[in-house]
Design an enzyme around this catalytic site. Sequence first.
Site, short mmCIF file in Angstrom:
data_model
loop_
_atom_site.label_atom_id
_atom_site.label_comp_id
_atom_site.label_asym_id
_atom_site.label_seq_id
_atom_site.Cartn_x
_atom_site.Cartn_y
_atom_site.Cartn_z
N ARG A 153 0.74 -0.97 -0.13
CA ARG A 153 0.00 -0.23 -0.02
C ARG A 153 1.09 1.17 0.19
NH1 ARG A 153 -1.88 -2.88 4.42
NH2 ARG A 153 -4.21 -4.11 3.40
N LYS A 177 -2.42 -2.28 7.75
CA LYS A 177 -3.78 -1.37 8.48
C LYS A 177 -3.37 -2.39 9.81
CE LYS A 177 -6.25 0.05 4.58
NZ LYS A 177 -7.62 -0.06 3.74
N HIS A 246 -2.00 2.91 -5.98
CA HIS A 246 -2.90 1.69 -6.16
C HIS A 246 -2.95 0.54 -7.54
CE1 HIS A 246 -4.57 0.33 -1.77
NE2 HIS A 246 -5.38 -0.20 -2.47
N ARG A 249 -0.41 -2.18 -6.89
CA ARG A 249 -0.72 -3.43 -5.90
C ARG A 249 -1.96 -3.95 -6.57
NH1 ARG A 249 -1.35 -4.28 0.11
NH2 ARG A 249 -3.68 -4.65 0.49
N HIS A 272 -4.98 -8.55 3.47
CA HIS A 272 -6.01 -9.01 3.96
C HIS A 272 -6.26 -9.39 5.21
CE1 HIS A 272 -6.51 -7.36 -0.96
NE2 HIS A 272 -6.61 -6.48 -0.09
N TYR A 281 -10.13 -9.51 -7.28
CA TYR A 281 -9.15 -10.33 -8.36
C TYR A 281 -9.81 -11.75 -8.50
CZ TYR A 281 -6.54 -6.91 -5.58
OH TYR A 281 -6.27 -5.46 -5.61
#
Length: 319
Positions: A153, A177, A246, A249, A272, A281
């Site tokens: 990220r 995150k 992004h 990514r 994630h 994806y």
Amino acid sequence: MPAQIPDELGGHMADFMQHMASEKRHSPRTCDSYQQDLQRLAIWLMEQGSTQWCAVSGHDLRRYVANLSRQGLSGRSIARHLSAVRRFYQYLLREGFAKDNPALDIRAPKSSRRLPRVADVDQVNSLLDAAPDEPLEVRDRCMFELMYSSGLRLAELASLDVNSVDCKAGEARVVGKGGKTRLLPVGRKALDAISQWLPVRAGLAPETEPALFVSRRGDRISHRSVQARLSRWGIVKGADQKLHPHMLRHSFASHMLESSGDLRAVQELLGHADIATTQVYTHLDFQHLARVYDQSHPRARRRSSRGRDDQNAGQEGNT
């Protein structure tokens, strides 16, 4: 707090934001997002003649959601708003300032899932193989190589320190995150780019600066600078679409999934928490397969006109 919001609404919001920052230890960016969402709701409530959080009902929030939808907000954005409101009312309940949580049963309208934009493998290779023309472009290529190599990220890339990357082991320790740390592999091309960047960095950054990527002034590079430099790189190096961090990514994730088919591994690499986030994806990969099928299968090719159909039919009859 904006002056137009009365204390009856603004006071509880300020206390909640303090709670989010100090007790929950959310990042300033997350706190700002919550505050903006709650301010928007508070202003709407004032327009409806209400100045008490405890007086808000589920019916009020449904009207608010309808209002957001009429203003053009996507289902995803509205869901984020509702998440902030739910968290806020959990806090009000805990503190005794509300008797129930009116947002519990409110759902955002569904909106079509927007698939992320990706660059194809050849385009990424072409962009990353382009030679730097000046010292800061050595840094730029290193940033983009690392972002594509490990699926980083923007915030993860900018927060890297020199000691975050173990070039001998080919690994990078990344804080994602929620402050979660993960160890990621770093590819050969990215390691080569780092080895070229470090001598340039030494001429820019003081010894006390820990950041791996620094600006011309020698301090840690900002998110906005990374975005601007990637956009510039795409223009200078001949990209056929506007580049943003992004996208690299997304391209990493799509290309990894296309080659490996291992959804769980891609989830771990991306950091994630929910595999459903990674599954977007698989839709992207299917779109690619569907395009190949449409262009290649003799019984699936689409014709642009009746005349072209007839012409092609005649040609097929002669073969």
